[in-house]
Design an enzyme around this catalytic site. Structure first.
Site, PDB file in Angstrom:
ATOM      1  N   ASN A  93       0.868  -1.182   0.000  1.00  0.00           N
ATOM      2  CA  ASN A  93       0.000   0.000   0.000  1.00  0.00           C
ATOM      3  C   ASN A  93       0.905   1.232   0.000  1.00  0.00           C
ATOM      4  O   ASN A  93       1.461   1.587   1.034  1.00  0.00           O
ATOM      5  CB  ASN A  93      -0.891  -0.050   1.256  1.00  0.00           C
ATOM      6  CG  ASN A  93      -1.684   1.234   1.449  1.00  0.00           C
ATOM      7  OD1 ASN A  93      -1.797   2.054   0.548  1.00  0.00           O
ATOM      8  ND2 ASN A  93      -2.237   1.403   2.647  1.00  0.00           N
ATOM      9  N   LYS A 126       0.110   4.299  -0.335  1.00  0.00           N
ATOM     10  CA  LYS A 126      -0.523   5.519   0.185  1.00  0.00           C
ATOM     11  C   LYS A 126      -0.270   6.677  -0.790  1.00  0.00           C
ATOM     12  O   LYS A 126      -0.150   6.453  -1.992  1.00  0.00           O
ATOM     13  CB  LYS A 126      -0.036   5.804   1.604  1.00  0.00           C
ATOM     14  CG  LYS A 126      -0.149   4.555   2.486  1.00  0.00           C
ATOM     15  CD  LYS A 126       0.028   4.796   3.933  1.00  0.00           C
ATOM     16  CE  LYS A 126      -0.122   3.469   4.675  1.00  0.00           C
ATOM     17  NZ  LYS A 126      -0.057   3.609   6.104  1.00  0.00           N
ATOM     18  N   HIS A 140      -9.471   1.467   4.970  1.00  0.00           N
ATOM     19  CA  HIS A 140      -8.203   1.657   5.673  1.00  0.00           C
ATOM     20  C   HIS A 140      -8.425   2.652   6.814  1.00  0.00           C
ATOM     21  O   HIS A 140      -9.209   3.594   6.675  1.00  0.00           O
ATOM     22  CB  HIS A 140      -7.147   2.179   4.692  1.00  0.00           C
ATOM     23  CG  HIS A 140      -5.774   2.186   5.286  1.00  0.00           C
ATOM     24  ND1 HIS A 140      -5.353   3.157   6.150  1.00  0.00           N
ATOM     25  CD2 HIS A 140      -4.745   1.305   5.161  1.00  0.00           C
ATOM     26  CE1 HIS A 140      -4.104   2.884   6.532  1.00  0.00           C
ATOM     27  NE2 HIS A 140      -3.714   1.763   5.949  1.00  0.00           N
ATOM     28  N   GLU A 198      -6.793   5.102   7.810  1.00  0.00           N
ATOM     29  CA  GLU A 198      -6.570   6.507   7.437  1.00  0.00           C
ATOM     30  C   GLU A 198      -7.804   7.069   6.739  1.00  0.00           C
ATOM     31  O   GLU A 198      -8.159   8.237   6.915  1.00  0.00           O
ATOM     32  CB  GLU A 198      -5.319   6.615   6.540  1.00  0.00           C
ATOM     33  CG  GLU A 198      -4.052   6.422   7.362  1.00  0.00           C
ATOM     34  CD  GLU A 198      -2.881   5.816   6.601  1.00  0.00           C
ATOM     35  OE1 GLU A 198      -2.891   5.810   5.365  1.00  0.00           O
ATOM     36  OE2 GLU A 198      -1.953   5.321   7.281  1.00  0.00           O
ATOM     37  N   GLU A 238      -5.522  -4.546  10.779  1.00  0.00           N
ATOM     38  CA  GLU A 238      -4.463  -3.550  10.951  1.00  0.00           C
ATOM     39  C   GLU A 238      -4.712  -2.761  12.230  1.00  0.00           C
ATOM     40  O   GLU A 238      -5.488  -1.782  12.225  1.00  0.00           O
ATOM     41  CB  GLU A 238      -4.454  -2.578   9.771  1.00  0.00           C
ATOM     42  CG  GLU A 238      -4.149  -3.221   8.448  1.00  0.00           C
ATOM     43  CD  GLU A 238      -3.495  -2.215   7.496  1.00  0.00           C
ATOM     44  OE1 GLU A 238      -2.401  -2.497   7.032  1.00  0.00           O
ATOM     45  OE2 GLU A 238      -4.079  -1.146   7.259  1.00  0.00           O
ATOM     46  N   GLY A 249       2.476   2.598  10.636  1.00  0.00           N
ATOM     47  CA  GLY A 249       3.450   3.677  10.430  1.00  0.00           C
ATOM     48  C   GLY A 249       4.178   4.109  11.685  1.00  0.00           C
ATOM     49  O   GLY A 249       4.843   5.136  11.701  1.00  0.00           O
ATOM     50  N   SER A 257       3.411  -1.852  10.296  1.00  0.00           N
ATOM     51  CA  SER A 257       4.867  -1.913  10.496  1.00  0.00           C
ATOM     52  C   SER A 257       5.484  -3.269  10.159  1.00  0.00           C
ATOM     53  O   SER A 257       6.404  -3.725  10.851  1.00  0.00           O
ATOM     54  CB  SER A 257       5.231  -1.471  11.920  1.00  0.00           C
ATOM     55  OG  SER A 257       4.826  -0.125  12.127  1.00  0.00           O
TER      56      SER A 257
HETATM   57  P1  PGA Z   1       2.835   0.527   7.621  1.00  0.00           P
HETATM   58  O1  PGA Z   1       1.376   0.738   7.006  1.00  0.00           O
HETATM   59  O2  PGA Z   1       3.378  -0.768   7.086  1.00  0.00           O
HETATM   60  O3  PGA Z   1       3.629   1.725   7.147  1.00  0.00           O
HETATM   61  O4  PGA Z   1       2.678   0.496   9.097  1.00  0.00           O
HETATM   62  C1  PGA Z   1       0.501  -0.335   6.849  1.00  0.00           C
HETATM   63  C2  PGA Z   1      -0.800   0.135   6.250  1.00  0.00           C
HETATM   64  O5  PGA Z   1      -1.235   1.241   6.598  1.00  0.00           O
HETATM   65  O6  PGA Z   1      -1.421  -0.549   5.444  1.00  0.00           O
END
Ligand code: PGA
Length: 248
Positions: A9, A11, A94, A96, A167, A173, A213
């Protein structure tokens, strides 16, 4: 036996040329013999990346979709438009999008149905906040998000087309990962909820991923877990780390 799947992903990262350069540099290094691999760039890069991926087994995914087909929806992108960019998968719900763009379970559910109508596989994300975990509400939160998001989805689609990504929001992140055991426990809880509603055959075939992460140093212990069928990778999917995660 469920085949593992690794989804990148990106983003809101990479311009079209940056995206093309990066995918060209990694596509021949990725071994897709034992895992499915999906890359999810930004909308504007999708079509160009589909050209670069032609002839490989790496699949293309989007990060969002409208629940409408067309019309006066300024700024939206429809599922038929994704089809015209050769998209096979799409991330929805997601955290976000849920927190920054107010996406609700009801919206996620409408988007899932629209994607299915257009033969795109929805990757439905669910996850709890740190506060919800610390107050032990995480199972209720995940159970609600899941059942609302998949409401009305047929057995056939659950078996063949839906993917679920667990998640935990506090792990996205942040560099903090859920322990492999905790992640596995939640993925098996999700599987048990699907079994209650759809039966064990479907619960055993659906792929449930972990995200938050994931990096080359923790990919093995996470992906070796019985109920974790893959990873949704954010930050590490923008680097050569993605190759290392896929090929481990
Ligand atoms: P990350 O993001 O691996 O940077 O923690 C995962 C995601 O948001 O799908």
């Amino acid at each position: 036996m469920r085949k593992k799947i690794i989804i990148g992903n990106w983003k809101m990262n990479y311009t079209i040329t940056e995206a093309e350069d990066f995918v060209s540099s990694i596509k021949d290094k990725i071994n897709v013999d034992f895992v499915d691999v999906v890359i999810c760039p930004n909308f504007v890069s999708l079509y160009n990346i589909s050209n670069i991926l032609e002839g490989t087994n790496i699949k293309l995914g989007a990060q969002n979709v409208s629940w409408e087909d067309k019309g006066a929806y300024t700024g939206e992108t429809s599922a038929p438009m994704l089809v015209s960019s050769f998209v096979d998968y799409c991330i929805i719900g997601h955290s976000e999008r849920r927190t920054i763009f107010n996406e609700t379970d009801e919206i996620v559910n409408k988007k899932a149905k629209k994607l299915l109508e257009n033969n795109i596989k929805p990757i439905i994300c669910v996850g709890e906040t740190l506060e919800e975990r610390e107050s032990n509400k995480m199972y209720d939160v995940i159970s609600n998000e899941l059942s609302n998001s998949i409401d009305g989805i047929s057995k056939e689609d659950m078996e063949r087309n839906i993917l679920i990504a667990y998640e935990p929001i506090w792990a996205i992140g942040t560099g903090k990962t859920a322990s492999a055991e905790d992640a596995n426990k939640m993925c098996s809880f999700i599987r048990s909820k699907i079994e209650e509603k759809y039966g064990s055959k479907i619960a055993q075939s659906i792929r449930i991923l972990y995200g938050g992460s994931v990096k080359p140093t923790n990919a093995k212990e996470i992906l070796d877990m019985e109920d974790i069928d893959g990873a949704l990778v954010g930050g590490a999917s923008l680097k050569n780390d993605f190759v290392a995660i896929v090929n481990y």
